[in-house]
Design an enzyme around this catalytic site. Sequence first.
Site, PDB file in Angstrom:
ATOM      1  CB  ALA A  59      -0.982  -0.036   1.173  1.00  0.00           C
TER       2      ALA A  59
ATOM      3  CD  GLN B  17       2.049 -11.018  -2.376  1.00  0.00           C
ATOM      4  OE1 GLN B  17       1.782 -12.194  -2.165  1.00  0.00           O
ATOM      5  NE2 GLN B  17       1.185 -10.202  -2.940  1.00  0.00           N
TER       6      GLN B  17
ATOM      7  CG  ASP C 244      -3.528  -3.483   1.087  1.00  0.00           C
ATOM      8  OD1 ASP C 244      -3.160  -4.489   1.717  1.00  0.00           O
ATOM      9  OD2 ASP C 244      -2.891  -3.005   0.134  1.00  0.00           O
TER      10      ASP C 244
ATOM     11  CE  LYS D 158      -1.887  -9.644  -1.123  1.00  0.00           C
ATOM     12  NZ  LYS D 158      -2.555  -9.459  -2.448  1.00  0.00           N
TER      13      LYS D 158
HETATM   14  O1  MRU Z   1      -1.173  -7.248  -3.249  1.00  0.00           O
HETATM   15  P1  MRU Z   1      -0.067  -6.623  -2.449  1.00  0.00           P
HETATM   16  O2  MRU Z   1       1.194  -7.409  -2.442  1.00  0.00           O
HETATM   17  O3  MRU Z   1       0.144  -5.177  -2.828  1.00  0.00           O
HETATM   18  O4  MRU Z   1      -0.626  -6.634  -0.952  1.00  0.00           O
HETATM   19  C1  MRU Z   1       0.156  -6.109   0.072  1.00  0.00           C
HETATM   20  C2  MRU Z   1      -0.450  -6.239   1.412  1.00  0.00           C
HETATM   21  O5  MRU Z   1      -1.524  -6.762   1.571  1.00  0.00           O
HETATM   22  C3  MRU Z   1       0.292  -5.600   2.539  1.00  0.00           C
HETATM   23  O6  MRU Z   1       0.078  -6.299   3.726  1.00  0.00           O
HETATM   24  C4  MRU Z   1      -0.198  -4.163   2.710  1.00  0.00           C
HETATM   25  O7  MRU Z   1      -0.182  -3.472   1.509  1.00  0.00           O
HETATM   26  C5  MRU Z   1       0.625  -3.417   3.696  1.00  0.00           C
HETATM   27  S1  MRU Z   1       2.259  -3.122   3.114  1.00  0.00           S
HETATM   28  C6  MRU Z   1       3.046  -2.171   4.258  1.00  0.00           C
END
Ligand code: MRU
Length: 343
Positions: A49, A194, A235, A246
């Site tokens: 995010a 991830q 997010d 996520k």
């Molecule tokens: O789909 P992504 O990899 O962008 O999702 C990321 C996440 O869900 C993270 O936990 C969230 O963005 C926080 S990152 C500091």
Amino acid sequence: MSTFRSIEWKNGNLVVLDQRVLPQEKRYIELSSVEQVAKAIKDMVVRGAPAIGVAAAYGIVLATKQIAENEQIKKILKEADQLLRSSRPTAVNLFWALDRMKRVWENFSGSVDELRDLLEREAAEIEMEDINTNKQIAKNGADLVPDGARILHHCNTGSLATVDYGTALGVIRFAHESGKNIHVFLDETRPRLQGARLSAWELDQLGIPHTVIVDGASGLVMRKFGINLVLVGADRIAANGDTANKIGTYNLAIVARYHKVPFYVVAPTSTIDLNTANGDSITIEERNRSEVSEISGVKIVPEKSEVFNPAFDVTPAELITAIITEKGIVRPPYGENLRKLFG
Ligand code: MRU
């Protein structure tokens, strides 16, 4: 500072570390137009995010290249703004950063060069704020991580997902740098891995002891190894504390509640969206079938089988022990206490 930058403004272009090919390859891509930035966000070259927000801010700066005369400013930047807003719908940091940029260009009157300077300055400020915010979040969360802690973490929330230091992984990093003896269990985080690819890569470089597990192992790990706390990012946090993060975060929160393990959401206040009343109003991005039906290009799901691939889920506020922000730790009732953060 980390040994890499997920995102960097260099000689008037945006250089990003391609998160699709890590950890096999450390490939940097130079983005020179707003269209390229929007595509990089959509394709998850840049992800997480806060990093998405910063990339979008620089996307607006790049869009100024297309402005030949003052009369075009509003039209071109409005189109750029809309293009970036449509790249990924869930992370509110994207919209937050674009709103900040919009406040600069919307009522501007002056030369294109002056505007470009102002926009570049605002994007750089968003970038710098992210690093400082993350460090403050990490300090605020320190007391929640005891020496000897075994921590469970989902997805990637580190330097790759931010400009530097990270949110949930920032709290973990700070605990390690403070001399605490910690061990981190990393959910691999299907389907884009991830956790396995990115968080493990980061913790490896930081020398933080960790173990990668499949997402479905969290219950067993809590029962067998006695996890002390769960740390995840966010997010979008709705006004009542419901949190989009996520896919798999919600399941993890349920498992944590059953095992009486504290479940902490770690996020900057730019992730809190007081205009969204609750989790039901958060748009959940659905991504391509192939992310689930293929592994490294090999089909693993029969052609005719349906696939459902939501990129995020919503954890109800009642499953969240506390939300760690740069302005302090927020505990229930979230409706009241989140609002207090904004004075
Ligand atoms: O789909 P992504 O990899 O962008 O999702 C990321 C996440 O869900 C993270 O936990 C969230 O963005 C926080 S990152 C500091």
